[in-house]
Design a protein around this motif. Structure first.
Motif, mmCIF file in Angstrom:
data_model
loop_
_atom_site.group_PDB
_atom_site.id
_atom_site.type_symbol
_atom_site.label_atom_id
_atom_site.label_comp_id
_atom_site.label_asym_id
_atom_site.label_seq_id
_atom_site.Cartn_x
_atom_site.Cartn_y
_atom_site.Cartn_z
ATOM 1 N N ILE A 277 -11.218 -10.514 2.720
ATOM 2 C CA ILE A 277 -12.365 -11.022 1.968
ATOM 3 C C ILE A 277 -13.061 -9.874 1.248
ATOM 4 O O ILE A 277 -12.987 -8.724 1.678
ATOM 5 C CB ILE A 277 -13.395 -11.740 2.876
ATOM 6 C CG1 ILE A 277 -13.913 -10.803 3.972
ATOM 7 C CG2 ILE A 277 -12.792 -12.977 3.483
ATOM 8 C CD1 ILE A 277 -15.081 -11.349 4.752
ATOM 9 N N THR A 278 -13.723 -10.199 0.138
ATOM 10 C CA THR A 278 -14.619 -9.214 -0.453
ATOM 11 C C THR A 278 -16.030 -9.565 -0.024
ATOM 12 O O THR A 278 -16.409 -10.732 0.026
ATOM 13 C CB THR A 278 -14.530 -9.205 -1.992
ATOM 14 O OG1 THR A 278 -14.601 -10.539 -2.456
ATOM 15 C CG2 THR A 278 -13.248 -8.586 -2.467
ATOM 16 N N VAL A 279 -16.783 -8.530 0.308
ATOM 17 C CA VAL A 279 -18.118 -8.719 0.876
ATOM 18 C C VAL A 279 -19.066 -7.696 0.272
ATOM 19 O O VAL A 279 -18.648 -6.762 -0.405
ATOM 20 C CB VAL A 279 -18.103 -8.509 2.404
ATOM 21 C CG1 VAL A 279 -17.490 -9.677 3.112
ATOM 22 C CG2 VAL A 279 -17.391 -7.223 2.760
ATOM 23 N N ASP A 280 -20.344 -7.878 0.553
ATOM 24 C CA ASP A 280 -21.323 -6.875 0.165
ATOM 25 C C ASP A 280 -20.995 -5.565 0.867
ATOM 26 O O ASP A 280 -20.536 -5.560 2.008
ATOM 27 C CB ASP A 280 -22.726 -7.314 0.594
ATOM 28 C CG ASP A 280 -23.202 -8.522 -0.184
ATOM 29 O OD1 ASP A 280 -22.701 -8.710 -1.303
ATOM 30 O OD2 ASP A 280 -24.050 -9.271 0.323
ATOM 31 N N ALA A 281 -21.264 -4.465 0.182
ATOM 32 C CA ALA A 281 -20.948 -3.163 0.754
ATOM 33 C C ALA A 281 -21.662 -2.985 2.088
ATOM 34 O O ALA A 281 -22.828 -3.324 2.231
ATOM 35 C CB ALA A 281 -21.368 -2.067 -0.212
ATOM 36 N N GLY A 282 -20.944 -2.465 3.042
ATOM 37 C CA GLY A 282 -21.509 -2.237 4.360
ATOM 38 C C GLY A 282 -20.982 -3.216 5.388
ATOM 39 O O GLY A 282 -20.937 -2.911 6.577
ATOM 40 N N ALA A 283 -20.569 -4.374 4.931
ATOM 41 C CA ALA A 283 -20.107 -5.388 5.875
ATOM 42 C C ALA A 283 -18.763 -5.018 6.486
ATOM 43 O O ALA A 283 -18.451 -5.431 7.597
ATOM 44 C CB ALA A 283 -20.033 -6.739 5.191
ATOM 45 N N ALA A 284 -17.986 -4.221 5.765
ATOM 46 C CA ALA A 284 -16.687 -3.832 6.311
ATOM 47 C C ALA A 284 -16.869 -3.004 7.578
ATOM 48 O O ALA A 284 -16.146 -3.174 8.556
ATOM 49 C CB ALA A 284 -15.887 -3.049 5.276
ATOM 50 N N ALA A 285 -17.881 -2.118 7.550
ATOM 51 C CA ALA A 285 -18.153 -1.312 8.745
ATOM 52 C C ALA A 285 -18.571 -2.209 9.907
ATOM 53 O O ALA A 285 -18.193 -1.972 11.053
ATOM 54 C CB ALA A 285 -19.245 -0.289 8.449
ATOM 55 N N VAL A 286 -19.330 -3.257 9.593
ATOM 56 C CA VAL A 286 -19.761 -4.190 10.628
ATOM 57 C C VAL A 286 -18.558 -4.905 11.225
ATOM 58 O O VAL A 286 -18.407 -5.000 12.448
ATOM 59 C CB VAL A 286 -20.754 -5.216 10.040
ATOM 60 C CG1 VAL A 286 -21.161 -6.225 11.095
ATOM 61 C CG2 VAL A 286 -21.966 -4.523 9.471
ATOM 62 N N ALA A 287 -17.676 -5.380 10.335
ATOM 63 C CA ALA A 287 -16.497 -6.101 10.806
ATOM 64 C C ALA A 287 -15.608 -5.191 11.646
ATOM 65 O O ALA A 287 -15.077 -5.595 12.676
ATOM 66 C CB ALA A 287 -15.714 -6.651 9.617
ATOM 67 N N ARG A 288 -15.488 -3.940 11.213
ATOM 68 C CA ARG A 288 -14.648 -2.999 11.949
ATOM 69 C C ARG A 288 -15.226 -2.741 13.338
ATOM 70 O O ARG A 288 -14.510 -2.726 14.338
ATOM 71 C CB ARG A 288 -14.532 -1.694 11.165
ATOM 72 C CG ARG A 288 -13.303 -0.913 11.511
ATOM 73 C CD ARG A 288 -13.179 0.355 10.687
ATOM 74 N NE ARG A 288 -13.205 0.110 9.256
ATOM 75 C CZ ARG A 288 -14.159 0.562 8.441
ATOM 76 N NH1 ARG A 288 -15.149 1.282 8.918
ATOM 77 N NH2 ARG A 288 -14.112 0.321 7.158
ATOM 78 N N ALA A 289 -16.542 -2.572 13.371
ATOM 79 C CA ALA A 289 -17.193 -2.337 14.670
ATOM 80 C C ALA A 289 -16.997 -3.531 15.586
ATOM 81 O O ALA A 289 -16.712 -3.379 16.774
ATOM 82 C CB ALA A 289 -18.680 -2.062 14.457
ATOM 83 N N ALA A 290 -17.130 -4.732 15.011
ATOM 84 C CA ALA A 290 -16.973 -5.936 15.828
ATOM 85 C C ALA A 290 -15.555 -6.026 16.363
ATOM 86 O O ALA A 290 -15.339 -6.330 17.538
ATOM 87 C CB ALA A 290 -17.296 -7.163 14.989
#
Lengths: 456, 418
Positions: B304-317
């Motif tokens: 998915i494409t998301v607002d910047a910063g969300a990728a780090a959140v997803a990775r952490a999760a």
């Protein structure tokens, strides 16, 4: 402890102090009340070891009691806060016990650093508003100098303010400043007649300083380690030695400690760290840390050609400072204000360099919040993560998650705006730990501790 | 956006197109829903007001406009999605007309199979299925071969097309004969279809909300990243009592609570909201039960494409084993893939964190600021669209339900991506 009987009446006096407050308490504050009383009693027992202190205490008590009335709401909340796990070594447990008292006595804390952002009416309630799931964590607070304990030395007083405002922020800087302030305390100390320095100094002079500092901002692990060391030194002083000699020896010991564990340690670490940077590398770092900065500058001075990527914490933006310093030295610097596109940055990176606030003995890293995310992204792309850490920052405690030990940003401690200052990175995301005793695997942190014990 | 819609009436179509292109380029229209609606509106104008006499001409015209729009904002995949949907719609309507015309005797059209119903299976009860889509399925003669389902979407399966004209030319011959007469009928049908697509886009939020109680359990700690309106409505709709951790936008730090309204409506259910002002979320993951992200677009492979910063959140999760749930309407589901993750990140305004008056930074330091980024499919557990909850493997069949092969293989990007 022979003074214990003398202490009893004073304790009796101490007891009424909370009593007049209770009628004024709102029913809604019932829960907080017991939490406050407990630490207060404890501290009463503790400080009664000196007979003359009792006299002083009597004089003070009347004045203090008046103050206490005004700020009871705050102090209660503080007592609740101070019941959180402290960042001291277990050996410093007496400090722990006293901290509760300090929270109650030093009062009127919790003024946010940005008072204009929070309406004044909210201030007293602020502590209560720490979201429940994080209420076990501690928070720095500003204690007006006028309300500090009378025994607090002026240099410690100033230091406490600097710590509470985060103008002295890094673990190692706080440690150094604390030790130097304690040196002043020792120099200006005179043993009261009928006492010995070894017995009197720690409980009556040193502990109030420590309490005050802890109240201003929860102690970092390195301070806990150093204070334990200092207390040991005080207790080792020969009973028969003259006061002058004892003080001189103590100051000398502190100087040596600062030189060995901080100054030389930093030199060794920056030297070793800069050698890890090779030609053509792209070094990614997170936020600003003085030891990382010095390491990079040293590598540049050694003629290595490399570039640096600074990823920053958007709420602190200290990385901009670092970016400026490095680019002024002619290093090619890229800067990103947040974690957007972190994977993209990481792909162009060859090595990640971070510094530690502390290392746990299970090899996990305690550092600026977000470090774990950076390490995780690096790990995903198999980039090396290097941690720079003085051994004084290694604690024998163990932490597997970020919510066991942490600190709440004093400016953002409510549901409306909440921020943790640190996080814990498991050792599996870290590859190298650079200390003054050598470069090892993070998992070997306890070995370093053992090595240190052998030295001492 | 409103201004753009107002301006549509007064201007000639070409001027409106140019206006929209410039709005998209300046990112004055952004966000997947606005982009999708704007695209639908402009194509509506194209179909309604342009002069065209047969289907091929129209298809050609829509494709040209579509390419322009996509080029203006290549990372808003929804623009391409809507263009494709409308192209498919036009083809369907045209084919239906032709079927009607040729019904007596001509053998080049296969008999219409009974409505296959994969779409119905997914649809929540009570949700009206777009009739055009259903009939599209019916008239779509291609059977779903195993090969088709398994085919790698990165490789355009243009050779598989049976009956439908191959690839991007659009200049297909079978549709050509005898259609000019039906132009006006076709026009009104296509216009109806576009209106339906717009309605579908507008209704997505409401339909998504129906799943909130399934996702959120009492006592949960739900982490959301810069919640979009979709996510906010999703959260408020839940009747459960839970805690929301909101990752706020660090650039807009103000004294007042940015999500005060959301907090209020959550408090009505006894839920609490905590604004988390950290960029790194690993510290909170021990506490968090699930992460809800809203997608700007969902690619065919499930990234998915998301607002910047969300990728780090997803990775952490993912690193802490927490569930990552993605919300997004079907219109965000794109047959495109973002094969190159590096290109999927959109870089933007560097003055977000660095002041332009800061000479030392501006002169010597390369400042980068991501606007949107890509989250690879491996980090995501579930997708919730207005048709229901899907696993990654199921996205393929939704795509085949909504896009025809001719559109899937249509290259709207031209040279932008290469």
């Amino acid at each position: 402890m022979s003074e214990q009987p003398n202490g009893a009446p004073a304790e009796g006096q101490g007891a009424p102090a909370p009593a007049p407050q209770t009628p004024q308490q709102q029913p809604s504050e019932k829960n907080a009340a017991p939490a406050k009383d407990k630490p207060a009693e404890k501290s009463g027992e503790k400080k009664l070891t000196g007979a003359e202190l009792k006299a002083k205490a009597k004089a003070d008590k009347a004045a203090r009691r008046a103050q206490v009335k005004d700020r009871k709401e705050v102090s209660k909340a503080e007592a609740a806060v101070s019941s959180s796990p402290q960042q001291l070594g277990p050996a410093a447990s007496e400090v722990k016990g006293k901290k509760g008292k300090d929270g109650a006595a030093a009062g009127q804390g919790g003024r946010p650093l940005l008072p204009k952002t929070v309406p004044s009416a909210v201030i007293t309630e602020q502590k209560v508003q720490i979201p429940e799931c994080f209420s076990h964590l501690s928070m720095a607070k500003r204690i007006p100098m006028t309300q500090a304990d009378k025994d607090v030395h002026p240099s410690v007083l100033a230091l406490g303010q600097q710590m509470a405002t985060f103008s002295i922020d890094e673990s190692i800087a706080r440690l150094k400043a604390t030790l130097l302030a304690f040196k002043r305390v020792i120099q200006s100390y005179t043993t009261p007649p009928g006492h010995t320095l070894a017995r009197h100094f720690t409980p009556h002079v040193l502990n109030p300083q420590i309490e005050y500092l802890t109240a201003c901002r929860p102690m970092c692990f390195s301070m806990g380690n150093a204070i334990r060391w200092l207390k040991l030194q005080v207790s080792k002083i020969d009973m028969d030695a003259s006061e002058e000699d004892a003080k001189r020896d103590l100051c000398l010991a502190i100087d040596t400690f600062v030189a060995e564990r901080i100054t030389v340690a930093d030199e060794v670490i920056t030297e070793a760290g800069s050698k890890l940077i090779r030609d053509g590398e792209v070094i990614l770092t997170y936020g600003r840390s003085s030891i990382v900065e010095r390491t990079i500058l040293l590598a540049q001075a050694a003629g290595t050609k490399f570039s640096v990527f600074v990823v920053d914490d958007p709420y602190e933006r200290q990385g901009q400072q670092l970016a400026k310093v490095l680019s002024a030295e002619g290093i090619q610097v890229s800067y990103c204000g947040d974690f957007g596109g972190l994977t993209n940055h990481m792909r162009r990176t060859t090595k990640v360099l971070v510094s530690a606030e502390a290392m746990f003995s299970n090899g996990s890293l305690y550092a600026r919040a977000g470090t774990c995310d950076v390490a995780l992204a690096a790990n995903e792309l198999h980039k090396q993560v290097v941690v720079l850490c003085e051994t004084i920052n290694i604690t024998e405690r163990v932490s597997t998650d970020s919510l066991t030990y942490n600190e709440i940003d004093p400016e953002r401690g409510q549901a409306g705006a909440f921020r943790l200052l640190f996080d814990t990175t498991p050792d599996k995301y870290l590859q190298l730990l650079v200390t003054e005793l050598g470069t090892v695997q993070p998992r070997s942190a306890p070995d370093l501790l053992r090595k240190l014990e052998e030295f001492n | 956006m409103d201004k753009f819609l107002d301006s549509l009436k007064g201007r000639p179509v070409d001027a409106s197109i140019d206006y929209l292109v410039s709005l998209l380029k300046r990112r004055q229209i952004q966000g997947s829903e606005s982009c999708a609606l704007a695209t639908a509106h402009i194509l509506l104008q194209v179909v309604a007001r342009d002069k065209w006499s047969d289907v091929n001409q129209l298809l050609e015209r829509v494709q040209t406009v579509g390419r322009k729009l996509v080029a203006a904002s290549p990372r808003e995949l929804t623009i391409g999605n809507v263009v494709r949907r409308i192209l498919g719609l036009i083809r369907d309507e045209a084919q239906e007309d032709r079927n009607d015309a040729n019904n007596d005797g001509s053998s080049d059209v296969l008999p219409e199979p009974p409505h296959s119903a994969p779409l119905k299976l997914d649809s929540p009860p009570g949700k009206p299925i777009r009739p055009t889509m259903a009939s599209a399925l019916g008239s779509l003669t291609r059977t779903q071969s195993m090969f088709n389902i398994l085919a790698d979407p990165d490789v355009a399966p243009s050779f598989l097309l049976d009956g439908t004209p191959a690839a991007s030319s659009g200049a297909s011959t079978p549709l050509a004969h005898g259609l000019a007469t039906n132009a006006s009928a076709l026009r009104s049908e296509v216009l109806d279809g576009i209106e339906e697509i717009m309605d579908e886009i507008k209704q997505v939020d409401d339909q998504l909300c129906g799943y909130s109680d399934i996702v959120i359990h009492p006592g949960d700690y739900v982490l959301v990243h810069k919640p979009s309106r979709t996510v906010q409505r999703f959260l408020t709709r839940s009747k459960r009592r839970f805690t929301v951790l909101v990752v706020t936008d660090p650039a807009t730090v103000t004294a007042e609570d940015p999500y005060a309204i959301l907090r209020k409506s959550l408090a009505a259910n006894g839920s609490t909201l905590i604004n988390v002002m950290n960029t790194g979320l690993m510290a909170y993951m021990t506490r968090v039960n699930k992460v809800i992200l809203s997608a700007r677009a969902i690619t065919a492979t499930g990234g998915i494409t998301v607002d910047a910063g969300a990728a780090a959140v997803a990775r952490a999760a993912r690193a802490s084993g927490r569930t990552v749930i993605v919300l997004g309407g079907v219109y965000k589901l794109s047959p495109d893939t973002q094969a190159n993750q590096d290109l999927a990140t959109e870089w933007g305004d560097p003055s977000r964190y660095v002041n332009f008056s800061d000479g030392a930074m501006v002169n010597n330091v390369r400042v980068k600021n991501a606007v949107s980024e890509y989250v690879p499919a491996e980090l995501i557990d579930t997708y919730i669209t207005n048709l229901g909850a899907h696993s990654r493997d199921h996205l393929h069949s939704i795509i085949t339900d909504h896009y025809k092969d001719a559109e899937v293989s249509l290259d709207l990007y031209g040279k932008i991506r290469k």
